[in-house]
Design a protein around this motif. Structure first.
Motif, PDB file in Angstrom:
ATOM      1  N   ILE A  24       0.863  -1.185   0.000  1.00  0.00           N
ATOM      2  CA  ILE A  24       0.000   0.000   0.000  1.00  0.00           C
ATOM      3  C   ILE A  24       0.898   1.233   0.000  1.00  0.00           C
ATOM      4  CG2 ILE A  24      -1.818   1.260   1.205  1.00  0.00           C
ATOM      5  CD1 ILE A  24      -2.715  -1.358   2.497  1.00  0.00           C
ATOM      6  N   VAL A  25       0.730   2.072  -1.001  1.00  0.00           N
ATOM      7  CA  VAL A  25       1.545   3.290  -1.077  1.00  0.00           C
ATOM      8  C   VAL A  25       0.740   4.428  -0.472  1.00  0.00           C
ATOM      9  CG1 VAL A  25       2.882   4.817  -2.555  1.00  0.00           C
ATOM     10  CG2 VAL A  25       2.515   2.440  -3.240  1.00  0.00           C
ATOM     11  N   GLY A  26       1.165   4.880   0.707  1.00  0.00           N
ATOM     12  CA  GLY A  26       0.440   5.930   1.422  1.00  0.00           C
ATOM     13  C   GLY A  26      -0.225   5.350   2.655  1.00  0.00           C
ATOM     14  N   GLY A  27       0.109   5.915   3.796  1.00  0.00           N
ATOM     15  CA  GLY A  27      -0.443   5.389   5.062  1.00  0.00           C
ATOM     16  C   GLY A  27      -1.278   6.420   5.781  1.00  0.00           C
ATOM     17  N   GLY A  28      -2.074   7.191   5.020  1.00  0.00           N
ATOM     18  CA  GLY A  28      -3.056   8.096   5.641  1.00  0.00           C
ATOM     19  C   GLY A  28      -4.303   7.310   5.999  1.00  0.00           C
ATOM     20  N   LEU A  29      -5.430   7.992   6.000  1.00  0.00           N
ATOM     21  CA  LEU A  29      -6.688   7.310   6.332  1.00  0.00           C
ATOM     22  C   LEU A  29      -6.953   6.147   5.372  1.00  0.00           C
ATOM     23  CD1 LEU A  29      -9.360   7.334   7.986  1.00  0.00           C
ATOM     24  CD2 LEU A  29     -10.297   8.811   6.203  1.00  0.00           C
ATOM     25  N   ILE A  49       2.896  -1.130   4.284  1.00  0.00           N
ATOM     26  CA  ILE A  49       2.366   0.215   4.019  1.00  0.00           C
ATOM     27  C   ILE A  49       3.547   1.172   3.955  1.00  0.00           C
ATOM     28  CG2 ILE A  49       0.760   2.001   4.772  1.00  0.00           C
ATOM     29  CD1 ILE A  49      -0.520  -0.103   6.647  1.00  0.00           C
ATOM     30  N   VAL A  50       3.743   1.766   2.788  1.00  0.00           N
ATOM     31  CA  VAL A  50       4.861   2.703   2.615  1.00  0.00           C
ATOM     32  C   VAL A  50       4.353   4.112   2.895  1.00  0.00           C
ATOM     33  CG1 VAL A  50       6.615   3.560   1.019  1.00  0.00           C
ATOM     34  CG2 VAL A  50       5.808   1.196   0.840  1.00  0.00           C
ATOM     35  N   GLU A  51       4.952   4.757   3.877  1.00  0.00           N
ATOM     36  CA  GLU A  51       4.468   6.086   4.296  1.00  0.00           C
ATOM     37  C   GLU A  51       5.639   6.850   4.923  1.00  0.00           C
ATOM     38  OE1 GLU A  51       1.505   8.087   4.437  1.00  0.00           O
ATOM     39  OE2 GLU A  51       3.040   9.404   5.299  1.00  0.00           O
ATOM     40  N   PRO A  52       5.948   8.050   4.409  1.00  0.00           N
ATOM     41  CA  PRO A  52       7.075   8.794   4.978  1.00  0.00           C
ATOM     42  C   PRO A  52       6.818   9.362   6.372  1.00  0.00           C
ATOM     43  CG  PRO A  52       6.068  10.029   3.168  1.00  0.00           C
ATOM     44  CD  PRO A  52       5.384   8.701   3.219  1.00  0.00           C
ATOM     45  N   ARG A  53       5.564   9.587   6.730  1.00  0.00           N
ATOM     46  CA  ARG A  53       5.289  10.132   8.066  1.00  0.00           C
ATOM     47  C   ARG A  53       5.607   9.093   9.132  1.00  0.00           C
ATOM     48  NH1 ARG A  53       1.623  14.676   7.401  1.00  0.00           N
ATOM     49  NH2 ARG A  53       1.038  14.643   5.213  1.00  0.00           N
ATOM     50  N   ALA A  54       5.884   9.594  10.346  1.00  0.00           N
ATOM     51  CA  ALA A  54       6.252   8.684  11.432  1.00  0.00           C
ATOM     52  C   ALA A  54       5.078   7.817  11.864  1.00  0.00           C
ATOM     53  CB  ALA A  54       6.770   9.492  12.621  1.00  0.00           C
ATOM     54  N   GLU A  55       3.852   8.324  11.678  1.00  0.00           N
ATOM     55  CA  GLU A  55       2.685   7.580  12.167  1.00  0.00           C
ATOM     56  C   GLU A  55       1.748   7.236  11.017  1.00  0.00           C
ATOM     57  OE1 GLU A  55       0.560   9.302  15.510  1.00  0.00           O
ATOM     58  OE2 GLU A  55       2.356  10.425  16.035  1.00  0.00           O
ATOM     59  N   ALA A 150       7.719   6.301  -1.789  1.00  0.00           N
ATOM     60  CA  ALA A 150       7.838   5.503  -3.014  1.00  0.00           C
ATOM     61  C   ALA A 150       8.082   6.459  -4.172  1.00  0.00           C
ATOM     62  CB  ALA A 150       6.557   4.717  -3.238  1.00  0.00           C
ATOM     63  N   VAL A 151       9.087   6.151  -4.991  1.00  0.00           N
ATOM     64  CA  VAL A 151       9.396   7.067  -6.096  1.00  0.00           C
ATOM     65  C   VAL A 151       9.195   6.429  -7.470  1.00  0.00           C
ATOM     66  CG1 VAL A 151      10.975   8.525  -4.764  1.00  0.00           C
ATOM     67  CG2 VAL A 151      11.875   6.499  -5.949  1.00  0.00           C
ATOM     68  N   ASP A 152       9.064   5.108  -7.511  1.00  0.00           N
ATOM     69  CA  ASP A 152       8.889   4.466  -8.812  1.00  0.00           C
ATOM     70  C   ASP A 152       8.194   3.114  -8.621  1.00  0.00           C
ATOM     71  OD1 ASP A 152       8.992   4.097 -11.505  1.00  0.00           O
ATOM     72  OD2 ASP A 152      11.169   3.885 -11.657  1.00  0.00           O
ATOM     73  N   LEU A 153       7.573   2.649  -9.686  1.00  0.00           N
ATOM     74  CA  LEU A 153       6.838   1.381  -9.614  1.00  0.00           C
ATOM     75  C   LEU A 153       6.960   0.662 -10.947  1.00  0.00           C
ATOM     76  CD1 LEU A 153       4.687  -0.236  -7.874  1.00  0.00           C
ATOM     77  CD2 LEU A 153       2.968   1.011  -9.145  1.00  0.00           C
ATOM     78  N   HIS A 154       7.221  -0.640 -10.877  1.00  0.00           N
ATOM     79  CA  HIS A 154       7.180  -1.481 -12.071  1.00  0.00           C
ATOM     80  C   HIS A 154       6.077  -2.507 -11.859  1.00  0.00           C
ATOM     81  CE1 HIS A 154      11.255   0.052 -12.508  1.00  0.00           C
ATOM     82  NE2 HIS A 154      11.166  -0.286 -13.789  1.00  0.00           N
ATOM     83  N   LEU A 162       8.276  -1.879  -6.103  1.00  0.00           N
ATOM     84  CA  LEU A 162       8.234  -0.474  -5.714  1.00  0.00           C
ATOM     85  C   LEU A 162       9.631  -0.033  -5.308  1.00  0.00           C
ATOM     86  CD1 LEU A 162       5.819   1.503  -5.262  1.00  0.00           C
ATOM     87  CD2 LEU A 162       5.831   0.766  -2.887  1.00  0.00           C
ATOM     88  N   THR A 163      10.054   1.115  -5.830  1.00  0.00           N
ATOM     89  CA  THR A 163      11.350   1.659  -5.428  1.00  0.00           C
ATOM     90  C   THR A 163      11.125   2.822  -4.478  1.00  0.00           C
ATOM     91  OG1 THR A 163      12.163   1.097  -7.620  1.00  0.00           O
ATOM     92  CG2 THR A 163      13.554   2.563  -6.302  1.00  0.00           C
ATOM     93  N   LEU A 164      11.886   2.828  -3.382  1.00  0.00           N
ATOM     94  CA  LEU A 164      11.768   3.915  -2.414  1.00  0.00           C
ATOM     95  C   LEU A 164      12.844   4.964  -2.679  1.00  0.00           C
ATOM     96  CD1 LEU A 164      11.086   1.924   0.892  1.00  0.00           C
ATOM     97  CD2 LEU A 164       9.528   2.525  -0.965  1.00  0.00           C
ATOM     98  N   ALA A 165      12.676   6.123  -2.056  1.00  0.00           N
ATOM     99  CA  ALA A 165      13.613   7.234  -2.293  1.00  0.00           C
ATOM    100  C   ALA A 165      15.038   6.859  -1.896  1.00  0.00           C
ATOM    101  CB  ALA A 165      13.156   8.459  -1.520  1.00  0.00           C
ATOM    102  N   ASP A 166      15.208   5.942  -0.941  1.00  0.00           N
ATOM    103  CA  ASP A 166      16.565   5.542  -0.533  1.00  0.00           C
ATOM    104  C   ASP A 166      17.124   4.426  -1.420  1.00  0.00           C
ATOM    105  OD1 ASP A 166      15.224   3.277   0.245  1.00  0.00           O
ATOM    106  OD2 ASP A 166      15.598   3.497   2.390  1.00  0.00           O
ATOM    107  N   GLY A 167      16.417   4.079  -2.486  1.00  0.00           N
ATOM    108  CA  GLY A 167      16.909   3.090  -3.451  1.00  0.00           C
ATOM    109  C   GLY A 167      16.485   1.668  -3.154  1.00  0.00           C
TER     110      GLY A 167
END
Ligand SMILES: Cc1cc2nc3c(=O)[nH]c(=O)nc-3n(C[C@H](O)[C@H](O)[C@H](O)COP(=O)(O)OP(=O)(O)OC[C@H]3O[C@@H](n4cnc5c(N)ncnc54)[C@H](O)[C@@H]3O)c2cc1C
Length: 488
Positions: A24-29, A49-55, A150-154, A162-167
């Motif tokens: 899941i890309v995005g861990g909001g509601l 769940i990929v989400e940059p926020r801490a919570e 997440a910065v890219d998806l194949h 899914l590729t994350l910003a840290d590679g």
């Protein structure tokens, strides 16, 4: 078990997380509620769940820390459980009984009629996710938070990578875009003409408390974000003039608790075009007023039909709706919580807040350290310059993904994995959320929910929209996974 896979061992994260059933890309509601629904279904599943926020569970809306930034609907309207409309009320009753939100007793209304602060609503979402995790653990299902962007998806026939910003990479049998809205006020956007760089965040009370309390603040946009910004300014001790500019100069109405009204659109399915809809809504509102009933009663019955009407409409009709009905719909349907509305009304009556119908033409060079904008008042042909101590951009959301300057939307478009939705609002998908690619093919691996589906349903953002989509998508994904296992 650690809920977060971030930080430690990031260099070997793909070895740590392996392959998930659902990414899941995005861990909001949306992301949190989809995970909760999946965890409650029978079967053993691994969800990342990929989400940059801490919570998880908060996203933009429910990370609010000010008590004055409340939901725009009362508790009885904001349950995240599509099968139990009282779920939030029940949770809130227990929360208040335990000493949470002591300020609520100043309102002297039943809990179901309270408008909870959005930060407290975030706690509710988190608790429901925690309970679902416990329930899922019984059958060995897990939902883990991968902290990152997440910065890219194949996508290929076996699943998603899914590729994350840290590679680092994550793999999943299915991927879901739950990336929410890209608020104009917070997003670096293409074509924003430097507006966002010059503006103060509408929710940043700390930045507002550094302003001259008597300075003039300019606000662009007059919707609910403007209402939040006024609450923030008041909280920050600002007591100077507030000048609000918006194309139509309409303020949101206050939300009241109207009585039930006959669901006239269910009774008459011949109403389809925006013109027919508007005519009938006006007729129903006039009938309500004539019998002493709030006009909000008939209007509230329309909400349940908007998705159907929008999806049946032609692009020409949708454009008519956006052009002629949208400003009216926004101010009458997206209503303000009562306490915030009271504040706006008080400032308006005191003459401290003014609202002017004008369109923004551009940002001028700052003058003597003051912000300077060019606006064209409605009905006039010439622009004029307005200056102030500070500027707040509350023009809402950028729904056109081609204009969002973030890596993932750009990559998805460049790879042809998505295509713009109707009227370039969000992205195209089938009615169950399976994403449609640039060739027009419906994906069997990539799904979306919530605000990215704005163009498919028009209203695809509110708590109740997200909650019902989460339930339906979880069932669909579970069926796909089960049939896959059956074949395997
Ligand atoms: C200020 C505000 C107030 C609101 N108030 C109300 C209200 O009162 N009532 C109501 O019904 N609705 C309200 N809404 C609507 C609200 O957005 C939805 O209810 C809900 O938040 C949508 O959830 P979401 O998870 O889809 O989006 P979001 O909450 O926006 O969450 C999306 C998440 O995805 C993450 N993300 C984005 N891109 C990536 C990426 N590439 N990689 C990893 N993660 C990514 C973001 O960090 C974000 O946390 C409000 C919205 C806002 C912005």
């Amino acid at each position: 078990m650690s809920e977060t896979l971030s930080g430690q061992a990031t260099s070997t994260i793909s070895a740590v997380v392996g392959r998930a059933d659902v990414l899941i890309v995005g861990g909001g509601l949306s992301g949190a509620m989809l995970a909760a629904q999946l965890l409650r279904l029978p079967g053993r599943r691994r969800i990342l769940i990929v989400e940059p926020r801490a919570e998880l569970g908060r996203g933009e809306a429910y990370s609010a820390t000010e008590l004055g930034h409340t939901l725009n609907g009362n508790a009885a309207r904001m349950s995240v459980d599509p099968d139990n409309a009282d779920d939030l009320t029940q949770w809130l009753e227990a929360f208040i009984a335990k000493g949470g939100w002591p300020e609520s007793d100043q309102q002297h209304v039943p809990v179901s009629e309270l408008f909870p602060p959005r930060g407290i609503f975030g706690l509710y979402v988190q608790q429901r996710l925690a309970e679902a995790r416990e329930q899922g653990a019984v059958s060995g299902s897990t939902a883990e938070h991968v902290c990152g962007e997440a910065v890219d998806l194949h996508i290929d026939s076996s699943g998603a990578r899914l590729t994350l910003a840290d590679g680092q990479c994550l793999e999943g049998a299915y991927a879901v875009l739950a990336t929410g809205m890209f608020p104009a006020a917070r997003t670096r956007q293409k074509h924003s003409s430097g507006l966002n760089a010059a503006a103060i965040d509408p929710w940043d009370v700390a930045a507002m408390s550094r302003l001259d309390p008597q300075g003039t603040v300019l606000i662009i946009g007059s919707g609910l974000t403007m209402v939040d910004a006024v609450v923030s300014l008041e909280q920050a001790g600002h007591r100077g003039p507030i000048r609000v500019f918006s194309r139509h100069g309409l303020l949101p109405h206050v939300r009241r608790q109207p009585p039930a009204w006959e669901d006239f659109l269910a009774a008459d399915q011949s109403i389809r075009s925006p013109r027919q809809l508007l005519r009938e809504v006006r007729r129903q509102c006039a009938a309500a007023l004539a019998s002493g009933i709030d006009w909000q009663a008939p209007l509230d019955t329309v909400r349940a039909h908007i998705g159907r009407l929008w999806s049946q409409a032609s692009d020409v009709q949708r454009r008519q709706f956006v052009r002629h009905v949208r400003p009216w719909w926004e101010s009458h349907h997206h209503r303000s919580p009562p306490l915030s509305a009271e504040l706006v009304e008080r400032l308006y009556k005191e003459g401290r807040l003014t609202i002017e119908a004008a369109s923004l033409k551009g940002l001028d060079e700052p003058r003597d350290g003051r912000v300077s904008i060019s606006i064209r008042p409605r009905g006039e042909s010439r622009a004029r310059t307005v200056t102030g101590e500070a500027l707040i951009n509350s023009t809402g959301i950028e729904y056109d993904w081609r204009r969002v300057d973030r890596p993932l939307p750009q990559q998805l478009l460049a790879r042809g994995l998505i295509r713009p939705g109707p009227l370039a609002l969000g992205i195209a998908a089938d009615p169950g959320g399976a994403v449609v690619d640039a060739e027009g093919d419906v994906s069997t691996r990539l799904f979306a929910m919530g605000p990215p589906l704005r163009g498919m349903w028009w209203e695809s953002t509110a708590v109740t929209d997200v909650a019902s989509q989460a339930k339906a998508l979880a069932v669909r994904l579970a069926q796909l996974m089960d049939s896959q296992k059956g074949r395997g």
